[in-house]
Motif scaffolding. Structure first.
Motif, PDB file in Angstrom:
ATOM      1  N   UNK A   1       8.242  -1.403   4.125  1.00  0.00           N
ATOM      2  CA  UNK A   1       7.592  -0.093   4.152  1.00  0.00           C
ATOM      3  C   UNK A   1       8.619   1.010   4.272  1.00  0.00           C
TER       4      UNK A   1
ATOM      5  N   UNK B   1       1.651  -7.872  -5.805  1.00  0.00           N
ATOM      6  CA  UNK B   1       0.411  -7.377  -5.191  1.00  0.00           C
ATOM      7  C   UNK B   1       0.622  -5.965  -4.670  1.00  0.00           C
TER       8      UNK B   1
ATOM      9  N   UNK C   1      -1.695  -3.907  -3.659  1.00  0.00           N
ATOM     10  CA  UNK C   1      -2.571  -3.630  -2.518  1.00  0.00           C
ATOM     11  C   UNK C   1      -1.868  -4.002  -1.222  1.00  0.00           C
ATOM     12  N   UNK C   2      -1.178  -5.116  -1.269  1.00  0.00           N
ATOM     13  CA  UNK C   2      -0.479  -5.558  -0.071  1.00  0.00           C
ATOM     14  C   UNK C   2       0.608  -4.569   0.303  1.00  0.00           C
TER      15      UNK C   2
ATOM     16  N   UNK D   1      -1.038  -1.792   2.081  1.00  0.00           N
ATOM     17  CA  UNK D   1      -1.419  -2.156   3.450  1.00  0.00           C
ATOM     18  C   UNK D   1      -0.198  -2.132   4.368  1.00  0.00           C
TER      19      UNK D   1
ATOM     20  N   UNK E   1       0.729   1.307   5.121  1.00  0.00           N
ATOM     21  CA  UNK E   1      -0.204   1.953   6.044  1.00  0.00           C
ATOM     22  C   UNK E   1       0.097   1.530   7.479  1.00  0.00           C
ATOM     23  N   UNK E   2       0.361   0.251   7.636  1.00  0.00           N
ATOM     24  CA  UNK E   2       0.699  -0.219   8.973  1.00  0.00           C
ATOM     25  C   UNK E   2       1.858   0.573   9.545  1.00  0.00           C
TER      26      UNK E   2
ATOM     27  N   UNK F   1      -1.358  11.547   7.452  1.00  0.00           N
ATOM     28  CA  UNK F   1      -2.709  11.201   7.005  1.00  0.00           C
ATOM     29  C   UNK F   1      -2.864  11.476   5.516  1.00  0.00           C
TER      30      UNK F   1
ATOM     31  N   UNK G   1      -1.391   8.775   3.629  1.00  0.00           N
ATOM     32  CA  UNK G   1      -2.229   7.590   3.676  1.00  0.00           C
ATOM     33  C   UNK G   1      -3.447   7.746   2.786  1.00  0.00           C
TER      34      UNK G   1
ATOM     35  N   UNK H   1      -4.564   5.356  -0.137  1.00  0.00           N
ATOM     36  CA  UNK H   1      -5.898   4.773  -0.293  1.00  0.00           C
ATOM     37  C   UNK H   1      -6.414   5.022  -1.704  1.00  0.00           C
TER      38      UNK H   1
ATOM     39  N   UNK I   1      -4.640   2.985  -4.097  1.00  0.00           N
ATOM     40  CA  UNK I   1      -5.109   1.604  -3.984  1.00  0.00           C
ATOM     41  C   UNK I   1      -6.425   1.436  -4.710  1.00  0.00           C
TER      42      UNK I   1
END
Lengths: 802, 228, 174
Positions: free
Chosen positions: C86, C110, C112-113, C116, C119-120, C152, C155, C159, C162
């Motif tokens: 990340x 991937x 999407x991964x 994620x 985001x973490x 935010x 993020x 989203x 994604x």
């Protein structure tokens, strides 16, 4: 109000029309409402359907009520048409005359109308619906009777009516399709045996005017039964109102003004009402096809009888849609539809009592005034009775919302379900009160009517004095000589299901010799011959053997007892054939000596309620050949284990003489008219209440659906089903309880006023309970039936926001 | 296999609505006093996961264990009782009973649990004060603002001292400031009472109040990669 | 953003010469700033030196001769590590994140991964800021809020990306 003039999906840009005003604009709004109802998609149709169904049910009832005059009229017309013409002067025997006699009988409680016909010549008049007068041994029967006679259940009756069936009576000769009627040919009928000679059928006499008391009652009954129907229709046009309001809010957003939205709403209601009108007419037409299959208190009718009075039908057709518009406009008066939502003014504007109270008070006043008319021997004007009653009932309906609100506001605390219910009522009690107002009016009306009925039932019901336990049937034996009479009695005795015959042959007995000084006439008394068991039913004779004679004194003081003593003197003679007009023997004196052993005993009422007295003799004590003009009377005690005993007895009677009447002994006798009006009222009010229950159910389910999400949330909390079930019960029970209290108050007030109108006092308060119990039962029913939807809506689906 | 020390866990949860799969083998666990954010796009199955974990919905397959007990085989009445006693709920909107006053709303779960009215309302009063809405006691939900309403809802969820608080988009209908405040109060109160919080949200600022987050995607739960 | 990783990623789908690489880069990522030729060759020489790419062959033809570069196994590993790592949450990350997403799609990884994971990382930072905010005074709160809103926004963008991965995959693989 620019964009609203177009259908929502019609996005073509037209120039905005100039703002319209006045009637044209309102009509335009109405038309648009109708269009919304038609094009509003599934929800719009669902709402229209619900309204149409409700209004349709109401309209069906209204049309049925509007048909009652025609129904009664045509029934009466047909009934009169078949009555043998009662000519002013005696009809002389001719080629075109016949003898008729009524030979009605009863079969398992149903009356079978029978007429014996004996033509005098070749061209006898035929009763309506009968083509050819049946010959001896033949009969024509109504379809219902034909069916009954052909069925296994009718076998017993077939034994009684065993003539060959040669035809069927047409509809013109029947009062109703379910009527059991026959015409039988006879060649033995004589005027001496009670027959009448007629030249035609069809009574010319005017119908008896309705008893004014019954008239008042009928009028009130109509009002009482139809007011809830009207209220129901008013409720039905508001079905689904809250969701509609939300849709209307969207209209406000695109620029419709408040007045326009109200009229659009009215247009939607109008469409629903018109659909309901059509549905109601359809339902009515469909329903009346089956009317013949329904027999209520011995009344049934042909489909064609159920034709609404045109003026009333027209009134319904105009009033229902108008009412739909008026109700909607009135209902939306307290609702502000804003572009972003609906604001109800229910909380901010408290209901006031001052304008509601005058209505019932005025109504009572009018009724009391009408009572004054009555006191002065003037007929109370019908419109006063009707308007007074309507005012009282409507007043009750109007007071209810205020009462519910006022009392709900005072309720606090209590367990959770109670709290939920009371708080709900405090927030918006209008809907609950509306649903209940129908019940309140129906119960109030029912109470008032029942009070009147109870008060006048003495007029319509008499205690017969008969004792149905000692004997069940009373026979009028035809006049015959003693030996034939004995034969008849033995026939009855041998009939299946007969336990005993209480029979007596009666004649006159007088003191022989001339009138003595001071006597206005020669003392005489009754002479009765019967076996010991029979005599025991008529007097307290104690021990008895054939050959015994008793002098029976009346213990009740009804009879001039002195004559018995002066006539029946043990050891002295009596004369049987002393002409009562001349006090001279009719032919050679027929004398008989009262034995010295004759005991004096007290009389006893016989099972038919009559007091017997005079000289009682057992068969061996007297030669019945001495008696002049003996008459026989017999009563039958049947075996309770043989259910058809009465029918066997009637069969025996018919075999002996078709004109012999067999009456049931009963302790109370009710006037048929009275009983039927009362039954009709009970049935009609039950139907009305069922209708109201249906509308309550719709409101309840609608309310539950709106609270779907909330219910799901409560379930998530772990709220018990029972908790919510109880709150639904309380929510219904509270307004209904209040409504019933109002109904009891208003209904008894109305009842007392009406009692004055029919000149009675002393209300019977026990009649309050059945309608109240029915109302309470409805609450339970509505709650029970709303539980399954409640359970269904308590599923967590409501939590899903997608 | 229950993750060590967890109070509530779900394993291999499957749930279909009609033909649409909402959960497709989801796993989840939470420890006492832990705040776990459940993130994921709309329709990913977040809410369904919450409903299954809370025993509101029975999953088609898989197991939910709470405090050593299997929830999926528990009869409805017992699950309801459990929700009354041990769980608290906050939803996005429409959760306050509109006819009850705010005080009565907060007292409602306590009363459903058998508390006397007076006692329940006294507790409710304390919680309203704690959530800084002690001025709305006598008002009905329709008469207060959205932020106040959501605080009342949080008060109601926490008043019964639940061991697990389920919050489904608790700030979804609020502006930032109100949302922040409600989340602060919720998180503080939950930590004080050592309640585990399952916080379903799609807002990262709300999720930032959690101790850790999981992501639901296509009905499965993704834990963040270990070591990162 | 790392041009080296980006070019490496582009090479994963097959060997290319420098001119090709510039064109591919500009097509996918050069909306605002096209890559200079010089950057391509300096980056390539660095990657060659680190053993992440190798010269696959030299094309001779009309005009100048052209070296064709291919990714080595070490290069593939490096790209994978970079994609999974990340980014440190900071304002205006989107170009890097976008590059990563597109590259993940281009290389069949991937995406999407990746999101994620990112985001973490963001949430970790946001949690810290939230904690600071809760304990701090008004000034702290305002400063933290500013950072939080930016994070935010990132993020949210993640989203959104994604949610549109499928469309994006179609577009970049077309």
């Amino acid at each position: 109000m620019t964009a609203t003039d177009r259908r929502p999906r019609d996005r073509t840009d037209r120039p905005a029309p100039a703002p319209r005003t006045g009637l044209g604009a309102r009509l335009g709004d109405l038309a648009m409402g109708v269009r919304f109802a038609v094009t509003g998609g599934r929800e719009g149709w669902a709402r229209t359907l619900l309204t149409a169904l409700g209004v349709g049910l109401g309209v069906t009832l209204l049309l049925a009520a509007a048909s009652v005059p025609h129904l009664l009229q045509s029934r009466e017309d047909r009934g009169r048409a078949r009555t043998p013409a009662d000519a002013a002067q005696t009809v002389h025997r001719a080629d075109n005359t016949l003898l008729t006699a009524t030979a009605d009988t009863v079969f398992r409680g149903d009356t079978v109308h029978g007429t014996l016909l004996h033509p005098d010549g070749a061209r006898p008049p035929a009763p309506p619906g009968v083509r050819d007068v049946p010959g001896p041994g033949e009969m024509v029967v109504s379809p219902a009777l034909r069916e009954l006679l052909a069925s296994p259940q009718g076998k017993l009756l077939r034994d009684r009516l065993d003539d060959r069936i040669t035809g069927t009576i047409g509809d013109a000769g029947l009062v109703g399709p379910g009527e059991l009627t026959y015409y039988a040919g006879s060649d033995t009928l004589t005027t001496e045996a009670g027959a009448h000679r007629v030249a035609s059928f069809g009574a010319r006499s005017e119908a008896e005017p309705l008893d004014p008391v019954l008239f008042v009652l009928l009028l009130v009954a109509c009002v009482v039964l139809l007011t809830p129907v009207a209220l129901f229709i008013a409720t039905a046009v508001r079905f689904g109102g809250e969701r509609r309001d939300r849709r209307l809010a969207a209209l406000r957003l695109i620029g419709a003004d408040a007045r326009t939205t109200r009229w659009i709403a009215a247009g939607e209601a109008l469409f629903g009402a018109v659909c309901g009108l059509v549905a109601g007419a359809g339902l009515f037409l469909l329903g009346r096809q089956f009317i013949g299959a329904v027999t209520v208190w011995e009344v049934n009718a042909f489909p064609a009888d159920l034709t609404p009075v045109p003026a009333l039908a027209a009134l319904i057709a105009v009033a229902v849609p108008l009412a739909a518009v008026a109700v909607t406009l009135f209902a939306l008066r307290g609702v502000t539809i804003e572009p972003l939502g609906v604001v109800r003014n229910a909380v901010t504007r408290r209901r006031r009592m001052w304008w509601r109270l005058p209505l019932p008070v005025a109504g009572l006043g009018i009724l009391l005034l009408a009572g004054e008319f009555q006191q002065q021997d003037e007929a109370a004007p019908p419109f006063m009775i009707a308007s007074g009653t309507v005012l009282v009932l409507l007043g009750i309906a109007l007071l209810l919302p205020w009462a519910v609100e006022a009392s709900a506001a005072r309720l606090r605390g209590g367990p959770v379900p109670w709290q939920l219910a009371t708080r709900r009522l405090q927030l918006s009690s209008g809907g609950a009160a509306r649903a209940v107002s129908g019940i309140t009016v129906a119960v109030a009306g029912a109470i008032a009517l029942q009070m009147v009925f109870a008060a006048i039932q003495g007029d319509f019901m008499k205690i017969t004095g008969q004792d149905g336990r000692r004997a069940q049937l009373n026979l009028s034996l035809p006049t015959a000589d003693v030996s034939t009479t004995r034969q008849m009695i033995s026939d009855f005795r041998k009939t299946e299901g007969v336990r005993a015959i209480i029979a007596g042959i009666e004649a006159d007995a007088a003191r022989p010799g001339p009138r003595r000084t001071g006597e206005p006439f020669v003392p005489r008394t009754q002479f009765t011959v019967g076996d010991c068991p029979s005599l025991r039913e008529m007097a307290r004779i104690g021990s008895c053997r054939d050959g015994d004679v008793f002098v029976v004194h009346d213990s009740t003081g009804m009879v001039d007892d002195a004559y018995i003593g002066q006539t029946a003197r043990p050891g002295k003679q009596v004369i049987f054939n002393l002409d009562s007009r001349t006090d001279e023997p009719d032919g050679p004196p027929r004398l008989w000596t009262v034995p010295k052993t004759a005991r004096t005993v007290d009389s006893r009422k016989d099972p038919a309620g009559e007091t017997r007295f005079g000289i009682f003799a057992t068969p061996a004590a007297v030669d019945t050949g001495l008696l002049a003009a003996p008459v026989a009377r017999a009563m039958v005690r049947t075996d309770p284990r043989v259910p058809d005993a009465a029918e066997y007895v009637r069969n025996t009677a018919a075999r002996i003489d078709p004109l012999m009447s067999v009456d049931t002994l009963q302790n109370l006798q009710r006037d048929k008219n009275y009983a039927s009006v009362r039954t009709g009222l009970l049935i009609a009010s039950a139907a009305t209440m069922a209708l109201i229950a249906a509308s309550m159910l719709v409101s309840m389910v609608e309310q539950l659906r709106e609270r779907r999400r909330l219910l799901s949330v409560l379930v998530a909390f772990g709220t018990r089903r029972a908790t919510l079930g109880w709150s639904v019960l309380w929510q219904t029970a509270l307004p209904v309880g209040l409504g019933l209290a109002l109904a009891v108050a208003g209904g008894s007030g109305l009842g007392v006023a009406l009692l004055r109108l029919v000149g009675k006092s002393d209300p019977d308060w026990s009649v309050l309970w059945p309608p109240v119990a029915t109302g309470a039962g409805l609450v339970l029913l509505v709650t029970l039936v709303s539980l399954p939807p409640l359970w269904r809506m308590m599923r967590p689906d409501g939590l899903r926001t997608e | 296999m229950t993750p060590e020390g967890s109070i509530l866990s779900g394993e291999g949860l499957h749930k279909h609505y009609g033909r649409t799969p909402a959960l497709d083998g989801a796993d989840f666990s939470i420890h006492p006093g832990e705040v776990v954010a459940v993130l994921g796009p709309s329709g990913s199955g977040k809410s369904t996961l919450l409903h299954c974990l809370a025993g509101i919905v029975r999953p088609d397959s898989g197991s939910v264990r709470y405090d050593g007990r299997e929830l999926t085989t528990l009869p409805d009445a017992e699950r309801s009782a459990l929700r009354r006693r041990d769980f608290g709920f906050v939803f996005q909107f429409g959760q306050l009973v509109p006819e009850l006053t705010c005080l009565e709303n907060v007292a409602l779960p306590l009363r459903l649990n058998g508390a006397k009215r007076k006692a329940a309302e006294a507790t409710a009063r304390e919680w309203l004060a704690r959530l800084e809405v002690d001025d709305v006691h006598g008002k009905r939900p329709g008469e207060i603002s959205g932020g106040q309403g959501q605080r009342v809802a949080v008060a109601r969820a926490l008043a019964g001292h639940p061991r697990v608080l389920f919050a489904d988009e608790p700030t979804g209908a609020l502006d930032s400031l109100n949302g922040e405040r409600v989340m602060t109060l919720l998180a503080d109160a939950a930590r004080d009472t050592h309640a585990a919080v399952v916080l379903v949200t799609h807002e990262s600022r709300v999720a930032a109040y959690s101790d850790r987050e999981v992501t639901v995607r296509d009905g499965r739960v993704k834990e963040p990669l270990a070591g990162l | 953003m790392s041009i080296g990783h980006t070019l490496l990623g582009l090479l994963e789908s097959g060997p290319r010469h420098g001119y090709d690489l510039k064109r591919a880069f500009d097509e996918h990522f050069g909306q605002d700033r096209p890559l200079h030729y010089g950057q391509v060759y300096s980056t390539m020489s660095r990657l060659l030196k680190n053993g992440l790419v190798e010269v696959d062959g030299i094309e001779a033809g009309a005009g100048p001769e052209r070296k064709r570069y291919a990714i080595t196994d070490a290069g593939v590993t490096d790209v994978a590590q970079w994609l999974h790592r990340p980014e440190k949450p900071e304002p205006y990350l989107q170009s890097t994140l976008y590059t990563k997403v597109v590259l993940a799609l281009l290389t069949g990884r991937d995406a999407a991964e990746l999101l994620d994971t990112q985001r973490t990382e963001h949430l970790r930072l946001m949690r810290g800021l939230t904690e600071r905010k809760r304990k701090g005074d008004l000034a702290d709160q305002l400063i933290c809020d500013h950072a939080l809103f930016h994070l935010e926004a990132d993020l949210r963008w993640l989203e959104l990306t994604a949610a549109r991965l499928d469309k994006l995959a179609q577009a970049v693989n077309a």
